[in-house]
Scaffold this motif. Structure first.
Motif, PDB file in Angstrom:
ATOM      1  N   GLY A  15      60.087  45.631  -5.289  1.00  0.00           N
ATOM      2  CA  GLY A  15      59.949  44.297  -5.862  1.00  0.00           C
ATOM      3  C   GLY A  15      61.249  43.626  -6.230  1.00  0.00           C
ATOM      4  O   GLY A  15      61.242  42.543  -6.823  1.00  0.00           O
TER       5      GLY A  15
ATOM      6  N   GLY B 277      56.966  41.809  -9.803  1.00  0.00           N
ATOM      7  CA  GLY B 277      55.782  42.135 -10.614  1.00  0.00           C
ATOM      8  C   GLY B 277      54.690  41.114 -10.388  1.00  0.00           C
ATOM      9  O   GLY B 277      54.404  40.719  -9.254  1.00  0.00           O
ATOM     10  N   ASP B 278      54.086  40.642 -11.486  1.00  0.00           N
ATOM     11  CA  ASP B 278      53.034  39.625 -11.347  1.00  0.00           C
ATOM     12  C   ASP B 278      53.554  38.221 -11.636  1.00  0.00           C
ATOM     13  O   ASP B 278      52.785  37.284 -11.849  1.00  0.00           O
ATOM     14  CB  ASP B 278      51.848  39.950 -12.259  1.00  0.00           C
ATOM     15  CG  ASP B 278      52.195  39.867 -13.744  1.00  0.00           C
ATOM     16  OD1 ASP B 278      53.398  39.707 -14.084  1.00  0.00           O
ATOM     17  OD2 ASP B 278      51.277  39.972 -14.573  1.00  0.00           O
ATOM     18  N   ARG B 279      54.881  38.086 -11.635  1.00  0.00           N
ATOM     19  CA  ARG B 279      55.445  36.744 -11.808  1.00  0.00           C
ATOM     20  C   ARG B 279      55.141  35.885 -10.578  1.00  0.00           C
ATOM     21  O   ARG B 279      55.047  36.395  -9.456  1.00  0.00           O
ATOM     22  CB  ARG B 279      56.955  36.826 -12.032  1.00  0.00           C
ATOM     23  CG  ARG B 279      57.335  37.480 -13.351  1.00  0.00           C
ATOM     24  CD  ARG B 279      58.832  37.431 -13.594  1.00  0.00           C
ATOM     25  NE  ARG B 279      59.582  38.269 -12.656  1.00  0.00           N
ATOM     26  CZ  ARG B 279      60.914  38.293 -12.575  1.00  0.00           C
ATOM     27  NH1 ARG B 279      61.630  37.497 -13.357  1.00  0.00           N
ATOM     28  NH2 ARG B 279      61.516  39.089 -11.723  1.00  0.00           N
TER      29      ARG B 279
ATOM     30  N   ARG C  74      65.116  41.874 -11.851  1.00  0.00           N
ATOM     31  CA  ARG C  74      64.049  42.839 -12.086  1.00  0.00           C
ATOM     32  C   ARG C  74      62.927  42.582 -11.090  1.00  0.00           C
ATOM     33  O   ARG C  74      62.897  41.522 -10.463  1.00  0.00           O
ATOM     34  CB  ARG C  74      63.543  42.768 -13.531  1.00  0.00           C
ATOM     35  CG  ARG C  74      62.978  41.428 -13.971  1.00  0.00           C
ATOM     36  CD  ARG C  74      62.712  41.434 -15.464  1.00  0.00           C
ATOM     37  NE  ARG C  74      62.193  40.165 -15.966  1.00  0.00           N
ATOM     38  CZ  ARG C  74      60.904  39.848 -16.017  1.00  0.00           C
ATOM     39  NH1 ARG C  74      59.996  40.711 -15.590  1.00  0.00           N
ATOM     40  NH2 ARG C  74      60.516  38.684 -16.496  1.00  0.00           N
ATOM     41  N   PRO C  75      62.010  43.517 -10.894  1.00  0.00           N
ATOM     42  CA  PRO C  75      60.971  43.343  -9.881  1.00  0.00           C
ATOM     43  C   PRO C  75      60.138  42.086 -10.095  1.00  0.00           C
ATOM     44  O   PRO C  75      59.949  41.629 -11.232  1.00  0.00           O
ATOM     45  CB  PRO C  75      60.110  44.607 -10.048  1.00  0.00           C
ATOM     46  CG  PRO C  75      61.030  45.616 -10.653  1.00  0.00           C
ATOM     47  CD  PRO C  75      61.942  44.837 -11.558  1.00  0.00           C
TER      48      PRO C  75
ATOM     49  N   ARG D 222      47.276  34.791 -11.110  1.00  0.00           N
ATOM     50  CA  ARG D 222      47.300  36.229 -11.361  1.00  0.00           C
ATOM     51  C   ARG D 222      45.904  36.851 -11.267  1.00  0.00           C
ATOM     52  O   ARG D 222      45.776  38.053 -11.065  1.00  0.00           O
ATOM     53  CB  ARG D 222      47.909  36.513 -12.725  1.00  0.00           C
ATOM     54  CG  ARG D 222      49.386  36.162 -12.807  1.00  0.00           C
ATOM     55  CD  ARG D 222      50.040  36.630 -14.099  1.00  0.00           C
ATOM     56  NE  ARG D 222      51.441  36.230 -14.124  1.00  0.00           N
ATOM     57  CZ  ARG D 222      51.892  35.143 -14.717  1.00  0.00           C
ATOM     58  NH1 ARG D 222      51.044  34.351 -15.369  1.00  0.00           N
ATOM     59  NH2 ARG D 222      53.175  34.833 -14.675  1.00  0.00           N
TER      60      ARG D 222
ATOM     61  N   ARG E 101      49.609  40.614  -7.196  1.00  0.00           N
ATOM     62  CA  ARG E 101      49.316  41.493  -8.324  1.00  0.00           C
ATOM     63  C   ARG E 101      49.745  42.927  -8.022  1.00  0.00           C
ATOM     64  O   ARG E 101      49.302  43.857  -8.667  1.00  0.00           O
ATOM     65  CB  ARG E 101      47.815  41.453  -8.638  1.00  0.00           C
ATOM     66  CG  ARG E 101      47.358  40.088  -9.094  1.00  0.00           C
ATOM     67  CD  ARG E 101      45.852  39.902  -9.003  1.00  0.00           C
ATOM     68  NE  ARG E 101      45.104  40.804  -9.849  1.00  0.00           N
ATOM     69  CZ  ARG E 101      43.772  40.752  -9.997  1.00  0.00           C
ATOM     70  NH1 ARG E 101      43.076  39.823  -9.335  1.00  0.00           N
ATOM     71  NH2 ARG E 101      43.149  41.597 -10.784  1.00  0.00           N
ATOM     72  N   GLY E 102      50.625  43.080  -7.034  1.00  0.00           N
ATOM     73  CA  GLY E 102      51.080  44.405  -6.655  1.00  0.00           C
ATOM     74  C   GLY E 102      50.324  44.933  -5.452  1.00  0.00           C
ATOM     75  O   GLY E 102      49.515  44.221  -4.847  1.00  0.00           O
TER      76      GLY E 102
END
Length: 302
Positions: A214, A274-276, A271-272, A63, A159-160
């Motif tokens: 996402g 994201g930073d997963r 769910r999106p 991340r 990180r998007g």
């Protein structure tokens, strides 16, 4: 944790496994006999991978880095005009008119909307051009590059969305440039779990992309020529999204040749992303991202 299965979409493209250095697929009958058991094994394996990554130092390092997860090349705003130009791009057939920049800043800034930034080395213009042009030296059809400058582009990362330095290639006949990310990705951290050696099948070939919201992820998976394609299972946790593949039915009594198919598979998430961390259950590592023509967007720094 949440587990679900998604159906595949996209085009199947046959490839010779020998040409890409992969092991031959053989004995489809034996492969089929193990499919049902493989599903349970892969589900358990996905949970092990998620448990190992969630809250780990590897996840924190991932991340904190710059890892592309979207297109490293952006075509001119209007897209490529005509079948000839599209074919030239797919064939990596470019002609350079003039000289490439000989100097550049050593490093560039990757920036995210929240204000975070990261300094990363930049790829030289000539190296970036080679990833577009390959080994072709002209002929028809081709695209002509008339100028190259250092600019920037927005692309999807782990990180998007981020703004990254990019080489802007001016193409003859186009008002806006073709952009290619110029920033060297961060080295992936050592995974906190070893690859599974006793599960049949292949690791995921590569990440194709993630939708802007996402919620959908598209990857390329491999399967044999005598089965009915790939099914994808997804395990979602608070810190990771673990993908695993199984093959669908096959023709009775068929024996696979040294051929496999690449299949694009899209999975919809609860769910999106994201930073997963997006992970391959078999390897226990982040799903690799490769740019157009099957090559990494930028070389790793040694």
């Amino acid at each position: 944790m949440r587990t679900s299965a998604s159906r595949s979409v996209g085009l199947h493209v046959g490839i010779a496994l020998a040409a890409v250095g992969l092991a031959a697929i053989s004995g489809c009958g034996n492969q089929k006999a193990a499919v049902d058991g493989d599903t349970a094994v892969l589900t358990d394996r996905a949970r092990q991978v998620a448990t190992a990554w969630d809250g780990s130092t590897a996840a924190a390092a991932w991340r904190a880095g710059y890892h592309p997860m979207g297109e490293a090349v952006q075509l001119p705003r209007s897209g490529l005009r005509g079948q000839a130009d599209k074919q030239a791009y797919e064939d990596q057939n470019f002609v350079l008119r003039g000289e490439l920049p000989g100097t550049r800043p050593r490093d560039g800034q990757v920036t995210w909307p929240g204000g975070d930034s990261l300094t990363r080395p930049l790829v030289p213009a000539d190296q970036s051009y080679k990833t577009l042009a390959g080994t072709h030296v002209g002929g028809e059809p081709h695209l002509t590059v008339t100028g190259v400058v250092l600019g920037e582009m927005t692309m999807t990362t782990s990180r998007g969305p981020a703004t990254v330095p990019a080489w802007l290639f001016t193409l003859d006949g186009y008002d806006t440039p073709l952009k290619q990310a110029a920033t060297v990705p961060s080295e992936p951290p050592p995974p906190p779990i070893k690859a599974a050696r006793d599960i049949p099948g292949h690791p995921l070939n590569r990440l194709v992309g993630i939708t802007d919201d996402g919620r959908s992820v598209t990857v390329v998976a491999l399967h044999g020529v005598c089965d009915d394609g790939v099914e994808m299972d997804v395990l979602e946790t608070h810190g990771s999204v673990v993908l695993s593949t199984t093959v669908k039915g096959h023709e009775g009594g068929a024996t696979c040749t040294k051929q496999a198919r690449m299949q694009q598979v899209t999975v919809k998430l609860e769910r999106p992303v994201g930073d997963r961390v997006l992970l391959d259950a078999r390897t226990g590592q982040p799903v690799p991202y490769k740019g157009p023509h099957g090559i990494s967007p930028s070389p790793r720094r040694s």
